[in-house]
Design a protein around this motif. Structure first.
Motif, PDB file in Angstrom:
ATOM      1  N   ALA A   1      -8.100   2.842   0.811  1.00  0.00           N
ATOM      2  CA  ALA A   1      -6.824   2.547   1.460  1.00  0.00           C
ATOM      3  C   ALA A   1      -5.808   3.647   1.164  1.00  0.00           C
ATOM      4  CB  ALA A   1      -6.287   1.199   0.990  1.00  0.00           C
TER       5      ALA A   1
ATOM      6  N   ARG B   1     -10.309  -0.046  -0.441  1.00  0.00           N
ATOM      7  CA  ARG B   1      -9.862  -1.081   0.488  1.00  0.00           C
ATOM      8  C   ARG B   1     -10.265  -2.457  -0.021  1.00  0.00           C
ATOM      9  NH1 ARG B   1      -8.409   0.189   5.945  1.00  0.00           N
ATOM     10  NH2 ARG B   1      -8.556   2.434   6.395  1.00  0.00           N
TER      11      ARG B   1
ATOM     12  N   LEU C   1      -4.648   4.604   4.613  1.00  0.00           N
ATOM     13  CA  LEU C   1      -5.426   3.914   5.652  1.00  0.00           C
ATOM     14  C   LEU C   1      -6.167   4.913   6.536  1.00  0.00           C
ATOM     15  CD1 LEU C   1      -2.848   1.137   6.579  1.00  0.00           C
ATOM     16  CD2 LEU C   1      -4.804   0.964   5.029  1.00  0.00           C
TER      17      LEU C   1
ATOM     18  N   ARG D   1       1.602  -0.733   9.446  1.00  0.00           N
ATOM     19  CA  ARG D   1       0.494  -1.478   8.847  1.00  0.00           C
ATOM     20  C   ARG D   1       0.671  -1.650   7.344  1.00  0.00           C
ATOM     21  NH1 ARG D   1      -3.839   2.761  10.690  1.00  0.00           N
ATOM     22  NH2 ARG D   1      -5.364   1.367   9.699  1.00  0.00           N
TER      23      ARG D   1
ATOM     24  N   GLU E   1      -2.061  -4.409   6.354  1.00  0.00           N
ATOM     25  CA  GLU E   1      -3.341  -3.994   5.798  1.00  0.00           C
ATOM     26  C   GLU E   1      -3.186  -3.526   4.353  1.00  0.00           C
ATOM     27  OE1 GLU E   1      -5.782  -1.380   8.268  1.00  0.00           O
ATOM     28  OE2 GLU E   1      -4.475  -1.889   9.956  1.00  0.00           O
TER      29      GLU E   1
ATOM     30  N   ALA F   1      -6.055  -8.024   2.724  1.00  0.00           N
ATOM     31  CA  ALA F   1      -5.159  -6.894   2.487  1.00  0.00           C
ATOM     32  C   ALA F   1      -5.530  -6.165   1.207  1.00  0.00           C
ATOM     33  CB  ALA F   1      -3.710  -7.374   2.404  1.00  0.00           C
TER      34      ALA F   1
END
Length: 331
Positions: free
Chosen positions: A5, A30, A65, A79, A157, A188
């Motif tokens: 992420a 992530r 991301l 996001r 996210e 998330a």
């Protein structure tokens, strides 16, 4: 899609001659709850500001991301939800009115569902009954909750929470921890910056440790714990004989732990506990003899054992060894 992420490569930030962040290679998986840990002033907030495009880097690369930053700010930030350096709000407006104004400023937020989303965000952080109260009447903890609610107005996210339990009472701290867990369960990635070791241990799956702007460790909490040392702890009225035998066996002696000191034990030669015993500690390398073999050797050498065991270095011990500084371990 990248499995990270957040990723930084060689991230560096200088303020004049001061080096705030030095050659930082950060990797946030992530779906993780990632604890960004370090004493105050270690460079955590500066790093977060650069990652979110709120400050520029002197050198290095940042991806959020899967997109390069700051070039992709307009695509990435919708996001991402964030609470950085404390919440900001209009004190003369209510909490609900503040969230409505903030949501209206987001061109990606659907106006038709604003009222429902604001109410849901307030409820989720425990401010459902205080949404109509002016923010100037909020406590510090309530303002902190409002800041978290602002980050939750639309699905995110990635959530970046800088000291999210600051100002909260123990009940509020537990509620925020449960909230962080629920956000991760919803899919998330949550980055929690903190100087509170207990906060990181209770909610995070991964962590990174900063010291003076440099990354000194990162990985899963399980991996960080496994890197800790094992120690042999011997309670005996014969510390000199014990030291000699452990040295003969090739074990390195270590100072007494803080826990042992609090218990009144000393590993300082002729200092004894009130019952005439002392604590001797020794590091156990991976190839050390089995504990039962060590106990047998000590007894054979004439050591009278009143206590014998192997203790694992705690996560707190590990982090203090990495940073050279203590961490707050309770709220």
């Amino acid at each position: 899609m990248s499995d990270l992420a957040v990723r930084t490569d060689g991230l560096t930030k200088r303020f004049g001659k001061q080096l705030a962040v030095a050659d930082l290679d950060l990797a946030v998986p992530r779906g993780s709850v990632f604890g960004f840990l370090g004493p105050n002033g270690s460079g955590k907030t500066t790093t977060i500001r650069i990652v979110l495009g709120l400050a520029s880097a002197t050198a290095g690369r940042v991806q959020v991301l899967g997109q390069d930053m700051p070039g992709s700010l307009s695509r990435v930030l919708p996001r991402v939800g964030a609470l950085v350096e404390g919440p900001a709000a209009y004190p003369f407006l209510s909490g609900e009115a503040n969230l409505r104004r903030l949501d209206a400023a987001d061109r990606h937020a659907p106006a038709g569902t604003r009222a429902q989303r604001v109410a849901a965000a307030l409820d989720r952080v425990g401010l459902g009954n205080a949404g109509g109260k002016r923010v100037r009447a909020y406590s510090l903890g309530m303002k902190q909750r409002l800041g978290i609610a602002a980050a939750l107005l639309v699905p995110r996210e990635l959530l970046v929470l800088d000291e999210p339990t600051n100002g909260l009472d123990p009940q509020g701290t537990r509620e925020v921890r449960n909230l962080v867990r629920s956000l991760a369960e919803d899919g998330a990635t949550v980055v929690v910056s903190s100087h509170l070791l207990a906060e990181v241990e209770q909610v995070c799956s991964h962590a990174a440790v900063m010291r003076h702007g440099r990354l000194v460790a990162q990985g899963s909490l399980e991996d960080l714990r496994s890197r800790g040392r094992s120690r042999l702890r011997v309670l005996t009225p014969d510390p000199a004989v014990t030291r000699a035998e452990l040295a003969r066996l090739g074990l390195g002696l270590t100072p007494v732990t803080a826990d042992a000191q609090r218990d009144g034990h000393h590993d300082t030669g002729d200092e004894r506990t009130t019952d005439g015993a002392a604590v001797v500690l020794a590091d156990l390398p991976e190839d050390a003899p089995l504990p039962e073999t060590l106990a047998e050797a000590l007894v054979a050498a004439g050591v009278r054992l009143r206590g014998f065991g192997v203790v694992q270095e705690t996560l707190e011990d590990r982090f203090v060894a990495l940073t050279g500084e203590g961490f707050d371990v309770a709220q």
